[in-house]
Design an enzyme around this catalytic site. Structure first.
Site, PDB file in Angstrom:
ATOM      1  CB  CYS A 395       1.163  20.754   9.329  1.00  0.00           C
ATOM      2  SG  CYS A 395       0.881  22.409   8.585  1.00  0.00           S
ATOM      3  CG  HIS A 530      -3.878  20.067   9.328  1.00  0.00           C
ATOM      4  ND1 HIS A 530      -3.348  19.947  10.486  1.00  0.00           N
ATOM      5  CD2 HIS A 530      -3.385  21.329   8.775  1.00  0.00           C
ATOM      6  CE1 HIS A 530      -2.477  20.960  10.630  1.00  0.00           C
ATOM      7  NE2 HIS A 530      -2.372  21.760   9.819  1.00  0.00           N
ATOM      8  CD  GLU A 532      -5.097  17.127  11.509  1.00  0.00           C
ATOM      9  OE1 GLU A 532      -4.300  16.260  10.763  1.00  0.00           O
ATOM     10  OE2 GLU A 532      -4.578  17.918  12.083  1.00  0.00           O
TER      11      GLU A 532
END
Ligand code: GLN
Length: 558
Positions: A395, A530, A532
């Site tokens: 990001c 993102h 994750e």
């Protein structure tokens, strides 16, 4: 024993009433109620049951989106773009399932919808009260989250005794009365503190907390005791008799090396037997083999790698929870311990960057908001780019890799993001929905305020450039879906200049730049999304996995 109860595959609860497991907390917060709830959910899922999980938060904010990381740790984002409590992240990482808006709600959300209905006249002029209207709305939301599931785990945020938690506790009390004992179970998680000077574990806080629950009309069926050290049999029996639960329903939850050991620790204590007894589920035998193998690699892996984690909240590691967990997942799946060297981006400069990063195998720059620490992050990016150290920018980490390239390779003067300098000469990162109004003033259409409700949130499709690093990392698939939480975008006006000089766009979503990478570099990837948020222990995210793998490879050639 009834034969049909011996094999879980023959337990057919799908066509019947959803069964609820309500998890409340006592004594104090931060005991890991979410981990306990997620662990029970994981065991039940691996039995073959359809399980989902809900977090009901008694605080007044409509969602945690605008809460500071200091207050609330990470804001987790679901596929459908809900900004939720970080516990939802734990649920997804344990359950390996994507949850949605309906899996998390707050008092603020409940009141907004009740007030909206009142304004619409839905209540036909009645006086609106906490009981029945607010409590009724909570019950409806719980039921909705459980639709089509065998079991719904409902975690109530906060601690018993909190004023704002009362309507939630009343709601679960009423719901259990409605569905009956076989369809609803109460689990209470408390602290059993170790008093050093006395050399003893103390049960009194647990007794008080259960007393408080009883006053509200809830008798727990199971107590989970968080403690620094294991509880002996005598102490468990004392808790059972003083709190009125069965002896096999006092489960201990001592501190463990990894949160992923918790389901295994619960299983060892046979937690599913009392759950099955209360909810009439027959014998439950989960298949935890894959989980068990991964946990072994979390605890004692054969390899190791060191990455630099460059961020500005390094004293607030909770705000990077999904990212640090995703790194653990990648490590477990690669059989390597990932050591994280935390680097405060505000402290990195031209003079110390080499000293800071010379001993790491890979560099990660995480997402963030605001200009604090961005210069240090760009120093780290420059170092990784020039020294061919594997780099992943997430990001803001992607946006800064483009600004760094614009400044130092394209030599563009005043290259910046409009987030940091609104009138910069070369807006590498800009706002897409800006327009000039009739008076000639710049107005922002969808990004009206720097706070709540203006971001690009949730899951978007991204087309992957064939034969790129991104494509290799995602095993050659043509498009991927990942989650977003950002306001600013890479400006396509500079794309040609970037690509001519070796920084190519390898991911796009409806014309938006989603990923960039360096051509002549072993692993240099910036992603607007993102990765994750979609990583799970049993199903690690490919971008994070690829990055850690590149770090291991770099370590082996150095
Ligand atoms: N601040 C940047 C934006 O809003 C990056 C956000 C992030 O890293 N999550 O676009």
């Amino acid at each position: 024993m009834d034969k049909s109860k011996q094999n879980h595959s023959q337990v057919d609860v799908s066509s019947k009433q959803t069964k609820y497991i309500f998890v409340t907390g006592g004594v104090l917060s931060s005991l890991g109620k979410g981990i306990a709830a997620a662990s029970i959910a994981t065991l039940l899922k691996n039995v073959g049951l359809k399980v989902s999980i809900l977090k009901a938060d008694p605080y007044i904010n409509v969602d945690p989106g605008t809460m500071s990381p200091l207050e609330h740790g990470e804001v987790f984002v679901t596929d459908d773009g809900a900004e939720t409590d970080l516990d939802l992240g734990h649920y997804e990482r344990f359950l390996d399932e994507s949850l949605s808006q309906k899996n998390n709600f707050t008092t603020g959300r409940v009141y907004s919808s009740v007030i909206e209905k009142e304004r619409r006249g839905d209540y036909l002029g009645k006086t609106i009260q906490v009981i029945p209207h607010i409590v009724g709305e909570i019950v409806e939301r719980i039921k909705k989250a459980g639709e089509g599931k065998d079991i719904l785990i409902v975690e109530i945020g906060g601690t018993v005794g909190d004023i704002e938690g009362l309507p939630f506790l009343e709601a679960i009390r009423a719901l259990r009365s409605e569905v009956g004992r076989k369809n609803g179970m109460f689990i209470h998680l408390t602290l059993v503190p170790y008093i050093k000077v006395a050399g003893e574990l103390k049960t009194k806080p647990t007794q008080h907390s259960v007393g408080e629950l009883r006053r509200i009309g809830i008798s727990p069926d199971m107590i989970i005791c968080r403690s620094e050290i294991p509880l002996n049999r005598e102490l468990k029996d004392k808790i059972a008799s003083s709190c009125g639960v069965e002896r096999n329903s006092v489960i201990e939850s001592p501190d463990l090396g990894s949160i992923y050991q918790v389901p295994l620790s619960f299983l060892k204590q046979d937690i599913l037997t009392p759950i099955a007894e209360v909810l009439d589920l027959g014998e439950l035998k989960p298949d935890m083999e894959k989980w068990d193998n991964l946990v072994k690699r979390v605890i004692a892996p054969s390899d190791s790698v060191t990455i630099a984690f460059v961020g500005k909240y390094i004293d607030l590691k909770e705000s990077y929870k999904s990212l640090t967990e995703s790194i653990i997942h990648a490590g477990a799946n690669l059989d390597a311990r990932v050591n994280i060297k935390w680097c405060d981006s505000e402290k990195i400069d031209e003079n110390n960057v080499e000293e800071t990063l010379k001993d790491v195998d890979a560099v990660l720059v995480a997402g963030g908001f605001g200009s604090r620490g961005v210069l240090g992050k760009m120093q780290a990016i420059k170092y990784a780019r020039e020294n061919k150290i594997p780099y992943l920018g997430i990001c803001l980490g992607m946006q800064l890799s483009m600004i760094e390239f614009a400044r130092n390779v394209l030599n563009l003067e005043d290259a910046d993001s409009v987030e940091f300098k609104e009138d910069c000469k070369n807006p590498i990162i800009y706002l897409i929905d800006s327009f000039i109004d009739a008076s000639g003033k710049k107005q922002l259409r969808t990004h009206k305020s720097p706070l709540g409700g203006t971001m690009r949130l949730g899951s978007y499709k991204c087309d992957v450039l064939p034969n790129s690093l991104l494509s290799r990392v995602y095993n050659g698939v043509k498009n991927i879906k990942e989650r977003h939480r950002h306001r600013y975008e890479a400006n396509p006006a500079f794309r040609e200049a970037f690509e001519k000089n070796g920084l190519i766009v390898s991911g796009e979503s409806d014309g938006l730049i989603e990923a960039v990478e360096l051509k002549d570099h072993p692993f240099f990837l910036g992603v607007q999304f993102h990765p994750e948020f979609t990583s799970r222990l049993t199903n690690p995210n490919p971008a994070i996995l690829g990055f850690i793998k590149a770090g291991i490879e770099n370590k082996n050639v150095r």
